[in-house]
Design an enzyme around this catalytic site. Structure first.
Site, mmCIF file in Angstrom:
data_model
loop_
_atom_site.group_PDB
_atom_site.id
_atom_site.type_symbol
_atom_site.label_atom_id
_atom_site.label_comp_id
_atom_site.label_asym_id
_atom_site.label_seq_id
_atom_site.Cartn_x
_atom_site.Cartn_y
_atom_site.Cartn_z
ATOM 1 N N ILE A 11 49.250 37.648 36.958
ATOM 2 C CA ILE A 11 48.332 38.176 35.927
ATOM 3 C C ILE A 11 49.061 38.476 34.609
ATOM 4 C CG2 ILE A 11 48.536 40.640 36.557
ATOM 5 C CD1 ILE A 11 45.394 40.702 36.130
ATOM 6 N N GLY A 13 51.201 36.527 33.228
ATOM 7 C CA GLY A 13 51.514 35.269 32.552
ATOM 8 C C GLY A 13 50.436 34.886 31.541
ATOM 9 N N LEU A 59 55.777 36.739 45.633
ATOM 10 C CA LEU A 59 55.549 35.519 46.410
ATOM 11 C C LEU A 59 56.606 35.313 47.497
ATOM 12 C CD1 LEU A 59 54.627 32.971 43.589
ATOM 13 C CD2 LEU A 59 53.078 33.911 45.314
ATOM 14 N N ALA A 81 50.714 32.648 40.050
ATOM 15 C CA ALA A 81 52.139 33.003 40.016
ATOM 16 C C ALA A 81 52.994 31.810 40.405
ATOM 17 C CB ALA A 81 52.410 34.159 40.979
ATOM 18 N N SER A 125 49.415 21.160 39.110
ATOM 19 C CA SER A 125 49.935 20.768 37.789
ATOM 20 C C SER A 125 49.991 19.260 37.613
ATOM 21 C CB SER A 125 51.354 21.342 37.643
ATOM 22 O OG SER A 125 52.011 20.754 36.556
ATOM 23 N N GLU A 127 52.358 17.904 36.352
ATOM 24 C CA GLU A 127 53.744 17.517 36.662
ATOM 25 C C GLU A 127 53.827 16.821 38.020
ATOM 26 O OE1 GLU A 127 57.091 17.895 35.091
ATOM 27 O OE2 GLU A 127 55.629 17.651 33.506
ATOM 28 N N TYR A 148 60.445 21.349 40.036
ATOM 29 C CA TYR A 148 59.163 22.046 39.811
ATOM 30 C C TYR A 148 57.992 21.165 40.255
ATOM 31 C CZ TYR A 148 55.053 23.761 37.289
ATOM 32 O OH TYR A 148 53.780 24.186 36.971
HETATM 33 P P1 NAP Z 1 53.601 31.811 33.229
HETATM 34 O O1 NAP Z 1 53.211 32.319 31.883
HETATM 35 O O2 NAP Z 1 55.011 31.408 33.489
HETATM 36 O O3 NAP Z 1 53.190 32.931 34.303
HETATM 37 C C1 NAP Z 1 53.620 32.869 35.635
HETATM 38 C C2 NAP Z 1 53.469 34.239 36.269
HETATM 39 O O4 NAP Z 1 53.963 34.160 37.631
HETATM 40 C C3 NAP Z 1 54.286 35.348 35.578
HETATM 41 O O5 NAP Z 1 53.463 36.456 35.330
HETATM 42 C C4 NAP Z 1 55.371 35.685 36.600
HETATM 43 O O6 NAP Z 1 55.719 37.034 36.644
HETATM 44 C C5 NAP Z 1 54.667 35.357 37.909
HETATM 45 N N1 NAP Z 1 55.647 35.143 38.982
HETATM 46 C C6 NAP Z 1 56.726 34.313 38.965
HETATM 47 N N2 NAP Z 1 57.388 34.413 40.116
HETATM 48 C C7 NAP Z 1 56.751 35.327 40.881
HETATM 49 C C8 NAP Z 1 56.970 35.854 42.164
HETATM 50 N N3 NAP Z 1 58.007 35.502 42.917
HETATM 51 N N4 NAP Z 1 56.088 36.766 42.650
HETATM 52 C C9 NAP Z 1 55.039 37.169 41.893
HETATM 53 N N5 NAP Z 1 54.783 36.703 40.655
HETATM 54 C C10 NAP Z 1 55.631 35.796 40.154
HETATM 55 O O7 NAP Z 1 52.697 30.560 33.640
HETATM 56 P P2 NAP Z 1 51.257 30.093 33.062
HETATM 57 O O8 NAP Z 1 51.490 29.149 31.943
HETATM 58 O O9 NAP Z 1 50.384 31.264 32.904
HETATM 59 O O10 NAP Z 1 50.762 29.193 34.276
HETATM 60 C C11 NAP Z 1 50.045 29.759 35.361
HETATM 61 C C12 NAP Z 1 50.187 28.849 36.580
HETATM 62 O O11 NAP Z 1 49.693 27.549 36.269
HETATM 63 C C13 NAP Z 1 51.617 28.634 37.056
HETATM 64 O O12 NAP Z 1 51.550 28.497 38.466
HETATM 65 C C14 NAP Z 1 52.010 27.302 36.435
HETATM 66 O O13 NAP Z 1 53.027 26.680 37.200
HETATM 67 C C15 NAP Z 1 50.698 26.570 36.496
HETATM 68 N N6 NAP Z 1 50.463 25.550 35.471
HETATM 69 C C16 NAP Z 1 50.616 25.866 34.153
HETATM 70 C C17 NAP Z 1 50.304 24.903 33.198
HETATM 71 C C18 NAP Z 1 50.411 25.211 31.725
HETATM 72 O O14 NAP Z 1 50.413 24.254 30.940
HETATM 73 N N7 NAP Z 1 50.452 26.474 31.331
HETATM 74 C C19 NAP Z 1 49.837 23.643 33.604
HETATM 75 C C20 NAP Z 1 49.692 23.382 34.954
HETATM 76 C C21 NAP Z 1 49.977 24.350 35.900
HETATM 77 P P3 NAP Z 1 56.648 37.729 35.515
HETATM 78 O O15 NAP Z 1 55.689 38.007 34.385
HETATM 79 O O16 NAP Z 1 57.137 38.933 36.223
HETATM 80 O O17 NAP Z 1 57.712 36.732 35.159
HETATM 81 O O1 F7E Z 2 57.786 20.434 27.621
HETATM 82 C C1 F7E Z 2 59.729 18.029 25.576
HETATM 83 C C2 F7E Z 2 60.074 18.126 27.057
HETATM 84 O O2 F7E Z 2 58.482 22.660 28.473
HETATM 85 C C3 F7E Z 2 56.906 19.456 27.136
HETATM 86 C C4 F7E Z 2 54.588 23.846 32.093
HETATM 87 O O3 F7E Z 2 53.551 24.728 31.761
HETATM 88 O O4 F7E Z 2 53.259 21.920 31.569
HETATM 89 C C5 F7E Z 2 54.473 22.583 31.253
HETATM 90 O O5 F7E Z 2 55.592 21.752 31.541
HETATM 91 C C6 F7E Z 2 57.681 18.233 26.679
HETATM 92 C C7 F7E Z 2 58.745 17.728 27.681
HETATM 93 O O6 F7E Z 2 56.233 21.695 29.139
HETATM 94 C C8 F7E Z 2 61.854 20.396 23.865
HETATM 95 O O7 F7E Z 2 61.178 17.261 27.363
HETATM 96 C C9 F7E Z 2 61.326 18.312 23.665
HETATM 97 O O8 F7E Z 2 58.656 16.332 27.766
HETATM 98 O O9 F7E Z 2 56.532 22.525 26.880
HETATM 99 P P1 F7E Z 2 57.291 21.928 27.979
HETATM 100 P P2 F7E Z 2 56.235 20.761 30.454
HETATM 101 O O10 F7E Z 2 57.590 20.458 30.933
HETATM 102 O O11 F7E Z 2 55.314 19.620 30.188
HETATM 103 C C10 F7E Z 2 53.117 21.533 32.943
HETATM 104 C C11 F7E Z 2 51.774 20.873 33.090
HETATM 105 C C12 F7E Z 2 53.393 22.632 33.887
HETATM 106 O O12 F7E Z 2 52.814 22.688 34.972
HETATM 107 C C13 F7E Z 2 54.537 23.516 33.582
HETATM 108 O O13 F7E Z 2 54.427 24.745 34.288
HETATM 109 O O14 F7E Z 2 58.409 18.577 25.502
HETATM 110 N N1 F7E Z 2 60.623 18.796 24.713
HETATM 111 N N2 F7E Z 2 62.087 19.273 23.126
HETATM 112 C C14 F7E Z 2 60.934 20.087 24.868
HETATM 113 N N3 F7E Z 2 60.498 21.009 25.763
HETATM 114 C C15 F7E Z 2 60.986 22.258 25.663
HETATM 115 N N4 F7E Z 2 60.554 23.204 26.519
HETATM 116 N N5 F7E Z 2 61.908 22.611 24.700
HETATM 117 C C16 F7E Z 2 62.380 21.705 23.774
HETATM 118 O O15 F7E Z 2 63.216 22.033 22.927
#
Ligand code: NAP
Ligand code: F7E
Length: 325
Positions: A11, A13, A59, A81, A125, A127, A148
């Site tokens: 929550i 995040g 977790l 999470a 995801s 990913e 991941y």
């Molecule tokens: P986020 O900002 O990184 O939030 C993740 C949350 O998980 C944080 O509050 C973190 O707690 C908590 N957490 C991590 N490890 C934990 C553990 N061991 N036990 C309990 N809580 C834990 O991620 P988000 O962007 O909101 O994404 C939410 C979910 O969607 C994640 O599962 C992510 O992998 C998935 N996802 C995200 C995207 C995206 O583009 N944002 C896309 C696809 C899937 P702390 O605050 O204490 O660190």
């Molecule tokens: O990278 C490129 C990098 O870290 C996006 C997570 O929420 O979405 C996220 O994962 C792209 C990549 O997100 C930098 O190489 C270039 O190709 O913002 P990102 P991600 O890896 O796509 C998926 C759907 C999730 O599920 C994940 O939790 O951008 N890139 N230069 C960079 N990326 C970062 N972080 N920093 C750079 O300087």
């Protein structure tokens, strides 16, 4: 009338904060699971914290998950999470697997033991698709490219497996990248919006990035959390791809962000090979036609509006706090 109760893990995040706001607006009683930390950081939920019940849990810890499900007695559980930053998953591959993969099994076991009738959402995801040919939909085979992505593939399938093995009401939302002014600083959109704002305000001179060629389907987190809720309101549990259907490269992201404040990105962005990943996901773009057809979901905020919103928010924040992170 008694309120519907929902438990959100993660929550604190980005997505957790938007989902909590949304569920409160729908009249839910919202419980959030947070892990113990020596410094409590409630920035993203500070404005709604008094309306939430926070429960301590991790977790990694089966007892605390079982207890969180017992204490919240929810009708819906949203498992957000995870260790969610892709580069960290190469530095901490085992921990990423423990949180992001096995953590889901622990939570599903807690639900199975305590309230097997719960409606369960798993944050899957894009990913998982990794190097699969774009556009990607629910029938695209997974080919993850990072620890991941592999952990999320496991999490996807254990969620399906508990549905098929025990008849549990489990959904996977396979979400493509979604961003907001609440995005973590290390993700590329936020790194760029913060970098642009710093350069514009004279607080920085350059922005170092990795691979500019990678293409992502970037949407607004506030739109995407509505799809999570819609999935749990359907007559049957199922899995859905969620994304905007439009991809941009990191280079195009830079162009849009810098030009929003009247700057030429080429003068400020420096490519740093140290920021390249051991294996890259080149091109992700969603075919979310099933979500549109079945859930009636479509995003409202465009890519350009999203980036403008993020740059404007970082400008305002930095002006207000004198340039601190
Ligand atoms: P986020 O900002 O990184 O939030 C993740 C949350 O998980 C944080 O509050 C973190 O707690 C908590 N957490 C991590 N490890 C934990 C553990 N061991 N036990 C309990 N809580 C834990 O991620 P988000 O962007 O909101 O994404 C939410 C979910 O969607 C994640 O599962 C992510 O992998 C998935 N996802 C995200 C995207 C995206 O583009 N944002 C896309 C696809 C899937 P702390 O605050 O204490 O660190
Ligand atoms: O990278 C490129 C990098 O870290 C996006 C997570 O929420 O979405 C996220 O994962 C792209 C990549 O997100 C930098 O190489 C270039 O190709 O913002 P990102 P991600 O890896 O796509 C998926 C759907 C999730 O599920 C994940 O939790 O951008 N890139 N230069 C960079 N990326 C970062 N972080 N920093 C750079 O300087």
């Amino acid at each position: 009338m008694t309120k519907k109760r929902a438990l959100i893990t993660g929550i604190l995040g980005q997505d957790g904060s938007y989902l909590a706001e949304f569920l409160l607006s729908k009249g839910y009683e919202v419980f959030g699971m947070v892990r113990r930390s020596s410094v409590e950081r409630y920035d993203r939920i500070a404005h709604i914290k008094d309306n939430l019940t926070l429960l301590q849990g991790d977790l990694l810890d089966q007892y605390s998950l079982t207890q969180a499900v017992k204490d919240s007695d929810p009708v819906e559980v949203y498992n957000l999470a995870a260790q969610s930053f892709v580069p960290t998953s190469w530095n901490q591959p085992v921990l990423t697997g423990e949180f992001t993969a096995l953590g889901v099994t622990r939570l599903l076991e807690a639900i199975r033991q305590v309230s097997p009738e719960v409606r369960f959402y798993q944050a899957s995801s894009s990913e998982c698709f990794g190097s699969a040919k774009p556009p990607q939909n629910e029938n695209t085979p997974f080919h993850p490219k990072s620890p991941y992505g592999i952990a999320k593939v496991y999490a996807f399938w254990i969620t399906v497996n508990y549905r098929e093995s025990y008849g549990m009401w489990n959904c996977n939302g396979i979400l493509f990248n979604h961003e907001s002014p609440r995005r973590g600083m290390e993700f590329v959109t936020r790194k760029v919006s913060d970098g642009v704002a710093r350069i514009k305000l004279g607080l920085a001179k350059e922005l170092r990035l990795g691979n500019l060629d990678a293409k992502r389907d970037w949407g607004f987190a506030g739109d995407f959390i509505k799809a999570m809720w819609l999935m749990l309101q359907q007559p049957r549990p199922d899995d859905y791809v969620i994304g905007t259907g439009i991809a941009n490269s990191v280079r195009e992201l830079c162009e849009v962000a810098f030009s929003h404040v009247g700057l030429d990105w080429k003068k400020y962005v420096k490519v740093d090979k140290k920021l390249f990943r051991p294996a890259e996901v080149d091109y992700l773009v969603a075919d979310a036609s099933k979500a549109k057809r079945v859930l009636g979901w479509k995003p409202k905020v465009s890519f350009k509006q999203l980036i403008a919103m993020m740059v404007d928010a970082d400008l305002a924040r930095l002006k207000a706090n004198g340039g601190k992170k």
